[in-house]
Design a protein around this motif. Sequence first.
Motif, PDB file in Angstrom:
ATOM      1  N   UNK A 124     -15.676  -8.761   8.127  1.00  0.00           N
ATOM      2  CA  UNK A 124     -14.504  -9.237   7.409  1.00  0.00           C
ATOM      3  C   UNK A 124     -13.332  -8.319   7.702  1.00  0.00           C
ATOM      4  N   UNK A 125     -12.143  -8.726   7.301  1.00  0.00           N
ATOM      5  CA  UNK A 125     -10.968  -7.886   7.484  1.00  0.00           C
ATOM      6  C   UNK A 125     -10.212  -7.812   6.164  1.00  0.00           C
ATOM      7  N   UNK A 126      -9.936  -6.590   5.719  1.00  0.00           N
ATOM      8  CA  UNK A 126      -9.209  -6.344   4.467  1.00  0.00           C
ATOM      9  C   UNK A 126      -7.830  -5.808   4.817  1.00  0.00           C
ATOM     10  N   UNK A 127      -6.786  -6.446   4.287  1.00  0.00           N
ATOM     11  CA  UNK A 127      -5.427  -5.934   4.456  1.00  0.00           C
ATOM     12  C   UNK A 127      -4.993  -5.296   3.141  1.00  0.00           C
ATOM     13  N   UNK A 128      -4.386  -4.113   3.237  1.00  0.00           N
ATOM     14  CA  UNK A 128      -3.874  -3.423   2.059  1.00  0.00           C
ATOM     15  C   UNK A 128      -2.374  -3.245   2.237  1.00  0.00           C
ATOM     16  N   UNK A 129      -1.597  -3.799   1.309  1.00  0.00           N
ATOM     17  CA  UNK A 129      -0.149  -3.583   1.327  1.00  0.00           C
ATOM     18  C   UNK A 129       0.069  -2.090   1.101  1.00  0.00           C
ATOM     19  N   UNK A 130       0.770  -1.427   2.041  1.00  0.00           N
ATOM     20  CA  UNK A 130       0.831   0.037   2.026  1.00  0.00           C
ATOM     21  C   UNK A 130       2.252   0.573   2.068  1.00  0.00           C
ATOM     22  N   UNK A 131       2.406   1.727   1.446  1.00  0.00           N
ATOM     23  CA  UNK A 131       3.616   2.536   1.514  1.00  0.00           C
ATOM     24  C   UNK A 131       3.135   3.897   1.975  1.00  0.00           C
ATOM     25  N   UNK A 132       3.319   4.201   3.242  1.00  0.00           N
ATOM     26  CA  UNK A 132       2.695   5.407   3.790  1.00  0.00           C
ATOM     27  C   UNK A 132       1.193   5.211   3.792  1.00  0.00           C
ATOM     28  N   UNK A 133       0.469   6.181   3.254  1.00  0.00           N
ATOM     29  CA  UNK A 133      -0.997   6.066   3.200  1.00  0.00           C
ATOM     30  C   UNK A 133      -1.486   5.462   1.889  1.00  0.00           C
ATOM     31  N   UNK A 134      -0.548   5.195   0.970  1.00  0.00           N
ATOM     32  CA  UNK A 134      -0.915   4.721  -0.359  1.00  0.00           C
ATOM     33  C   UNK A 134      -0.734   3.216  -0.515  1.00  0.00           C
ATOM     34  N   UNK A 135      -1.391   2.668  -1.533  1.00  0.00           N
ATOM     35  CA  UNK A 135      -1.241   1.247  -1.851  1.00  0.00           C
ATOM     36  C   UNK A 135       0.190   1.020  -2.328  1.00  0.00           C
ATOM     37  N   UNK A 136       0.848   0.006  -1.772  1.00  0.00           N
ATOM     38  CA  UNK A 136       2.226  -0.324  -2.162  1.00  0.00           C
ATOM     39  C   UNK A 136       2.230  -1.078  -3.485  1.00  0.00           C
ATOM     40  N   UNK A 137       3.369  -1.017  -4.175  1.00  0.00           N
ATOM     41  CA  UNK A 137       3.454  -1.693  -5.463  1.00  0.00           C
ATOM     42  C   UNK A 137       3.516  -3.208  -5.304  1.00  0.00           C
ATOM     43  N   UNK A 138       4.063  -3.700  -4.199  1.00  0.00           N
ATOM     44  CA  UNK A 138       4.186  -5.151  -4.018  1.00  0.00           C
ATOM     45  C   UNK A 138       3.818  -5.566  -2.596  1.00  0.00           C
ATOM     46  N   UNK A 139       3.229  -6.749  -2.464  1.00  0.00           N
ATOM     47  CA  UNK A 139       2.793  -7.261  -1.161  1.00  0.00           C
ATOM     48  C   UNK A 139       3.983  -7.499  -0.235  1.00  0.00           C
ATOM     49  N   UNK A 140       5.019  -8.149  -0.745  1.00  0.00           N
ATOM     50  CA  UNK A 140       6.133  -8.546   0.123  1.00  0.00           C
ATOM     51  C   UNK A 140       7.092  -7.399   0.426  1.00  0.00           C
ATOM     52  N   UNK A 141       7.094  -6.346  -0.415  1.00  0.00           N
ATOM     53  CA  UNK A 141       8.064  -5.261  -0.230  1.00  0.00           C
ATOM     54  C   UNK A 141       7.432  -3.962   0.250  1.00  0.00           C
ATOM     55  N   UNK A 142       6.244  -4.047   0.824  1.00  0.00           N
ATOM     56  CA  UNK A 142       5.587  -2.836   1.313  1.00  0.00           C
ATOM     57  C   UNK A 142       6.164  -2.455   2.679  1.00  0.00           C
ATOM     58  N   UNK A 143       5.851  -1.233   3.121  1.00  0.00           N
ATOM     59  CA  UNK A 143       6.310  -0.771   4.437  1.00  0.00           C
ATOM     60  C   UNK A 143       5.441  -1.361   5.544  1.00  0.00           C
TER      61      UNK A 143
END
Length: 114
Positions: free
Chosen positions: A5-24
């Motif tokens: 399987x493949x898991x995508x994590x919305x990220x800001x740097x190495x951390x989980x981003x607060x929002x899916x659409x506004x992540x880095x």
Amino acid sequence: REDSMRIAVASQGLDVASKVLRCASYMCYRVDRGMIVDCQNMPNLSLPPAQLATLMKDLGVTVMLAQTVEPSARAALEQAGIEVEAGSTGTASGAARTYLAHTLAGRDEELEAS
């Protein structure tokens, strides 16, 4: 049941981003037999939700993790057949491992019981 399987994590740097659409970016983890075997970082192209969902589906993503998921993003991703999990915190890799641990520990048993 697929072993891969493949898991995508919305990220800001190495951390989980607060929002899916506004992540880095999106950290995309390939999972084989319950183990993370590969990680690719994909920059957020600021696509509209429907195009983001199509791109993720084309990449083979089956799960999207973030702290919060905008309703438009949730609807588009779920329509594309991608599971959406909000409430992830900490590092992106930690969130992916936590998701895997919960999936392997609980959901398989639920499926077998039904």
